[in-house]
Scaffold this motif. Sequence first.
Motif, PDB file in Angstrom:
ATOM      1  N   GLU A 121      36.938  44.239  48.047  1.00  0.00           N
ATOM      2  CA  GLU A 121      35.756  43.706  48.709  1.00  0.00           C
ATOM      3  C   GLU A 121      36.080  43.335  50.153  1.00  0.00           C
ATOM      4  O   GLU A 121      37.226  43.088  50.512  1.00  0.00           O
ATOM      5  N   ARG A 122      35.027  43.296  50.958  1.00  0.00           N
ATOM      6  CA  ARG A 122      35.177  42.865  52.341  1.00  0.00           C
ATOM      7  C   ARG A 122      35.553  41.384  52.374  1.00  0.00           C
ATOM      8  O   ARG A 122      34.943  40.570  51.675  1.00  0.00           O
ATOM      9  N   GLU A 123      36.547  41.038  53.181  1.00  0.00           N
ATOM     10  CA  GLU A 123      37.005  39.664  53.256  1.00  0.00           C
ATOM     11  C   GLU A 123      37.035  39.178  54.703  1.00  0.00           C
ATOM     12  O   GLU A 123      37.373  39.934  55.615  1.00  0.00           O
ATOM     13  N   GLY A 124      36.691  37.921  54.885  1.00  0.00           N
ATOM     14  CA  GLY A 124      36.767  37.322  56.210  1.00  0.00           C
ATOM     15  C   GLY A 124      38.205  36.949  56.518  1.00  0.00           C
ATOM     16  O   GLY A 124      38.888  36.341  55.691  1.00  0.00           O
ATOM     17  N   ILE A 125      38.674  37.313  57.720  1.00  0.00           N
ATOM     18  CA  ILE A 125      40.053  37.023  58.070  1.00  0.00           C
ATOM     19  C   ILE A 125      40.199  36.131  59.291  1.00  0.00           C
ATOM     20  O   ILE A 125      41.258  35.519  59.476  1.00  0.00           O
ATOM     21  N   SER A 126      39.187  36.046  60.117  1.00  0.00           N
ATOM     22  CA  SER A 126      39.311  35.213  61.302  1.00  0.00           C
ATOM     23  C   SER A 126      37.941  34.933  61.883  1.00  0.00           C
ATOM     24  O   SER A 126      36.979  35.668  61.631  1.00  0.00           O
ATOM     25  N   CYS A 127      37.873  33.863  62.667  1.00  0.00           N
ATOM     26  CA  CYS A 127      36.614  33.501  63.314  1.00  0.00           C
ATOM     27  C   CYS A 127      36.922  32.721  64.576  1.00  0.00           C
ATOM     28  O   CYS A 127      37.924  31.984  64.634  1.00  0.00           O
ATOM     29  N   ILE A 128      36.056  32.882  65.573  1.00  0.00           N
ATOM     30  CA  ILE A 128      36.177  32.103  66.801  1.00  0.00           C
ATOM     31  C   ILE A 128      34.820  31.514  67.131  1.00  0.00           C
ATOM     32  O   ILE A 128      33.786  32.187  67.008  1.00  0.00           O
TER      33      ILE A 128
ATOM     34  N   TYR B 189      32.946  30.644  57.596  1.00  0.00           N
ATOM     35  CA  TYR B 189      32.929  31.952  58.253  1.00  0.00           C
ATOM     36  C   TYR B 189      33.146  33.119  57.301  1.00  0.00           C
ATOM     37  O   TYR B 189      32.851  34.253  57.643  1.00  0.00           O
ATOM     38  N   VAL B 190      33.661  32.883  56.125  1.00  0.00           N
ATOM     39  CA  VAL B 190      33.910  33.987  55.202  1.00  0.00           C
ATOM     40  C   VAL B 190      32.649  34.436  54.470  1.00  0.00           C
ATOM     41  O   VAL B 190      32.666  35.432  53.753  1.00  0.00           O
ATOM     42  N   GLU B 191      31.559  33.699  54.644  1.00  0.00           N
ATOM     43  CA  GLU B 191      30.319  34.016  53.938  1.00  0.00           C
ATOM     44  C   GLU B 191      29.601  35.168  54.650  1.00  0.00           C
ATOM     45  O   GLU B 191      28.957  34.972  55.686  1.00  0.00           O
ATOM     46  N   ILE B 192      29.664  36.323  54.064  1.00  0.00           N
ATOM     47  CA  ILE B 192      29.119  37.530  54.682  1.00  0.00           C
ATOM     48  C   ILE B 192      27.635  37.393  54.994  1.00  0.00           C
ATOM     49  O   ILE B 192      27.150  37.864  56.027  1.00  0.00           O
ATOM     50  N   ASN B 193      26.890  36.756  54.127  1.00  0.00           N
ATOM     51  CA  ASN B 193      25.445  36.677  54.289  1.00  0.00           C
ATOM     52  C   ASN B 193      25.007  35.803  55.463  1.00  0.00           C
ATOM     53  O   ASN B 193      23.827  35.794  55.821  1.00  0.00           O
ATOM     54  N   GLU B 194      25.936  35.064  56.065  1.00  0.00           N
ATOM     55  CA  GLU B 194      25.594  34.200  57.183  1.00  0.00           C
ATOM     56  C   GLU B 194      25.439  34.967  58.499  1.00  0.00           C
ATOM     57  O   GLU B 194      24.880  34.460  59.453  1.00  0.00           O
TER      58      GLU B 194
ATOM     59  N   PHE C  23      36.248  40.727  59.797  1.00  0.00           N
ATOM     60  CA  PHE C  23      36.380  41.023  58.381  1.00  0.00           C
ATOM     61  C   PHE C  23      37.165  42.319  58.211  1.00  0.00           C
ATOM     62  O   PHE C  23      37.212  43.140  59.118  1.00  0.00           O
ATOM     63  N   ARG C  24      37.741  42.479  57.049  1.00  0.00           N
ATOM     64  CA  ARG C  24      38.349  43.758  56.729  1.00  0.00           C
ATOM     65  C   ARG C  24      38.072  44.098  55.273  1.00  0.00           C
ATOM     66  O   ARG C  24      37.897  43.226  54.432  1.00  0.00           O
TER      67      ARG C  24
END
Length: 126
Positions: free
Chosen positions: A44-51, A107-112, A37-38
């Motif tokens: 706001e904090r945003e999801g940018i990538s996931c593996i 993956y962009v869901e911060i609460n997860e 995230f960045r």
Amino acid sequence: QPQLVESGGGLVQPGGSLRLSCAASGFTLDYYAIGWFRQAPGKEREGISCISSSGGSREYARSLNGRFAISRDNTKHTAYLQMNSLKPEDTGIYYCAAVPSPYCTGYVEINEYDYWSQGTQVTVSS
């Protein structure tokens, strides 16, 4: 105590590269997908990538336009984010996080996410 320790941020000129590392301790990273995230100034904090937990599946935000590459080495309990062709708009605080799922669905869901790194500053400026 479970934690993620991040390193590799800093100041870089436009067009340059950085590699962020995210090292896990106190829990088995193998069972977790890792998100990056960045948070840009004033945004706001945003999801940018996931593996995925195995490393076989990767997700990227469209805004990255193929400039970043996510990877992981489960033998080292570490995930990475290679950032190339950096732009001033990439400036922000970068975080890694671990979600208790093998997959990057949503993956962009911060609460997860269960665990978060302390964050590292990335500044792209000439």
